[in-house]
Design an enzyme around this catalytic site. Structure first.
Site, PDB file in Angstrom:
ATOM      1  N   LYS A  35      12.252  23.565 -37.648  1.00 42.39           N
ATOM      2  CA  LYS A  35      11.219  22.814 -36.916  1.00 42.39           C
ATOM      3  C   LYS A  35      11.081  23.381 -35.501  1.00 42.39           C
ATOM      4  CE  LYS A  35      14.715  19.533 -35.474  1.00 42.39           C
ATOM      5  NZ  LYS A  35      15.297  18.203 -35.654  1.00 42.39           N
ATOM      6  N   ARG A 131      17.288   5.008 -35.463  1.00 43.64           N
ATOM      7  CA  ARG A 131      16.081   5.746 -35.096  1.00 43.64           C
ATOM      8  C   ARG A 131      15.119   5.605 -36.266  1.00 43.64           C
ATOM      9  NH1 ARG A 131      16.566  12.028 -33.377  1.00 43.64           N
ATOM     10  NH2 ARG A 131      16.861  12.198 -35.620  1.00 43.64           N
ATOM     11  N   TYR A 258      11.450  28.508  -2.406  1.00 38.20           N
ATOM     12  CA  TYR A 258      10.773  27.244  -2.077  1.00 38.20           C
ATOM     13  C   TYR A 258      11.753  26.227  -1.499  1.00 38.20           C
ATOM     14  CZ  TYR A 258       6.483  28.538  -4.567  1.00 38.20           C
ATOM     15  OH  TYR A 258       5.323  29.138  -4.958  1.00 38.20           O
ATOM     16  N   MET A 306       7.565  29.661 -10.545  1.00 36.68           N
ATOM     17  CA  MET A 306       6.866  29.678 -11.839  1.00 36.68           C
ATOM     18  C   MET A 306       7.085  30.991 -12.583  1.00 36.68           C
ATOM     19  SD  MET A 306       2.840  29.125 -12.749  1.00 36.68           S
ATOM     20  CE  MET A 306       2.713  27.531 -11.953  1.00 36.68           C
TER      21      MET A 306
HETATM   22  C1  LIG Z   1      16.663  18.546 -36.160  1.00 40.82           C
HETATM   23  C2  LIG Z   1      17.272  17.881 -37.308  1.00 40.82           C
HETATM   24  C3  LIG Z   1      18.396  18.429 -37.937  1.00 40.82           C
HETATM   25  C4  LIG Z   1      19.155  19.629 -37.404  1.00 40.82           C
HETATM   26  O1  LIG Z   1      19.981  19.196 -36.346  1.00 40.82           O
HETATM   27  P1  LIG Z   1      20.932  20.243 -35.592  1.00 40.82           P
HETATM   28  O2  LIG Z   1      21.698  19.394 -34.640  1.00 40.82           O
HETATM   29  O3  LIG Z   1      20.016  21.188 -34.882  1.00 40.82           O
HETATM   30  O4  LIG Z   1      21.741  20.896 -36.618  1.00 40.82           O
HETATM   31  C5  LIG Z   1      18.863  17.811 -39.075  1.00 40.82           C
HETATM   32  N1  LIG Z   1      18.256  16.705 -39.561  1.00 40.82           N
HETATM   33  C6  LIG Z   1      17.187  16.138 -38.970  1.00 40.82           C
HETATM   34  C7  LIG Z   1      16.577  14.918 -39.559  1.00 40.82           C
HETATM   35  C8  LIG Z   1      16.661  16.698 -37.821  1.00 40.82           C
HETATM   36  O5  LIG Z   1      15.605  16.131 -37.246  1.00 40.82           O
END
Ligand SMILES: *Cc1c(COP(=O)(O)O)cnc(C)c1O
Length: 374
Positions: A35, A131, A258, A306
């Protein structure tokens, strides 16, 4: 000279890390989580590199899945949060995607839709993170409802997520694990719960499937107080490289950058690096954050701009314009930079912005594969 900032992505290291994840869980199948553009590394290149090794990929949305399918990736793709709208079921069906179901409206949508063939569903249990998912009380009735709907649902799995598999304190992990195992036994459900830290240090959580993410990119997700020998063999996949584009000889007692956050104590050579927050380098990086110049550790000096940042070259008298700079990766773990910035490696990697060209190569052969400019 083109702007020298680039992210080198070592696809051999990615495959090596995947093999470690898979090797730690020989009885599980390892779904590679790609992802968020594979945590900033480029989802398509990573998916190609892990084909046919990885039996499935985890993604966050239909858009991420569609881009992979359109580029020819045929591996199963799991939507980790399922659909966001009922009408997405049509796309799930036509692109042959797997989906998480975490809410009753998603079940209602599935029953209102007639798929071409039964869809693969991963029913989400809220085992204690609070969650996504059904509570342990609500979960069994949803499980039974979906298992009976054989015209719509095939390959039902129990999926859940750990809130704290990465800590030395195991109380919350143990409670979640106990809930998962209890429901899994009662429903005879194939399990998928282990993320990277659980894959690395909680073998009792390994199920029919695991879901390693960040470890595939060579990041240690486990608190250093928790011993885990395989961590040392993970290899960084991304190395963020640039060069010194200028060197300033600054007198003692002078402000740099800055707001004048950094002030030279004595006469100091300040190196200017082509990399800044407009590339995704954290603007909150404090003075002293390590930066490698020709492989030598130097210290960030002054606020990140930047397009540029500045380093104190006191410890590197030989540095000159054109010297190689590593912001993180080989020789400088991204975790270490993240700690200085009071954040985690995940945010630095996913925060790398599209204007940074990704250069793909195979670490073992040194072969450059392709360059992707977003
Ligand atoms: C992102 C995610 C993972 C992977 O988690 P890592 O800590 O990067 O290994 C696994 N399961 C779900 C549902 C996630 O959203």
């Amino acid at each position: 000279m083109a702007r020298p900032l680039k992210a080198e992505i070592d696809l051999d290291a990615l495959r090596h890390n995947f093999d470690i994840a898979a090797g730690l869980a020989p009885d599980s199948r390892s779904m590679a989580v790609i992802k968020a553009d594979a945590y900033g590394h480029g989802a398509l290149a990573c998916a190609r590199a892990l084909t046919p090794k990885a039996p499935a990929f985890g993604v966050a949305s239909i858009e991420e899945a569609r881009a992979l399918r359109e580029a020819g990736i045929e591996t199963p793709l799991l939507l980790l949060e399922g659909i966001f709208e009922a009408r997405e079921l049509e796309i799930v069906d036509s692109l042959d995607l797997w989906q998480v179901i975490h809410s009753d409206w998603q079940i209602e949508a599935l029953f209102a839709y007639t798929p071409r063939r039964a869809l693969t569903v991963w029913l989400k249990l809220d085992s204690g993170m609070h969650r996504l998912g059904f509570s342990p009380e609500a979960f069994p009735s949803r499980w039974r409802q979906l298992s009976r709907a054989t015209d719509r649902v095939a390959n039902l799995h129990l999926i859940s997520h750990f809130a704290s598999a990465d800590h030395g304190d195991t109380q919350q992990f143990d409670a979640q694990q106990e809930t998962v195992v209890r429901l899994g036994r009662a429903l005879d459900a194939p399990l998928c719960v282990a993320n990277s830290p659980a894959t690395l240090v909680k073998p009792q959580s390994h199920g029919a499937w695991n879901r390693p993410g960040v470890m595939l990119y060579g990041v240690n997700p486990v608190d250093p107080s928790v011993a885990a020998s395989p961590l040392e063999s993970l290899r960084p996949v991304m190395t963020l490289r640039s060069k010194l584009i200028a060197i300033q000889a600054v007198d003692g007692g002078e402000p740099v950058g800055y707001g004048g956050r950094f002030c030279t104590g004595r006469a100091t050579r300040i190196g200017v690096v082509a990399a800044g927050y407009g590339d995704g380098y954290d603007r909150h990086a404090p003075d002293g954050t390590p930066v490698l110049v020709d492989g030598r550790r130097c210290r960030l000096a002054g606020r990140v701009s930047m397009d540029m940042l500045t380093v104190d070259l006191s410890d590197h008298p030989d540095a000159r314009v054109g010297s190689d700079v590593t912001l993180w990766g080989h020789g400088l773990p991204v975790d270490e930079v993240a700690k200085h910035c009071d954040t985690i490696a995940y945010t630095l990697l996913t925060g790398l912005l599209p204007r940074v060209p990704r250069h793909y190569w195979q670490g073992s052969t040194g072969e450059t594969l392709a360059e992707r400019e977003h």
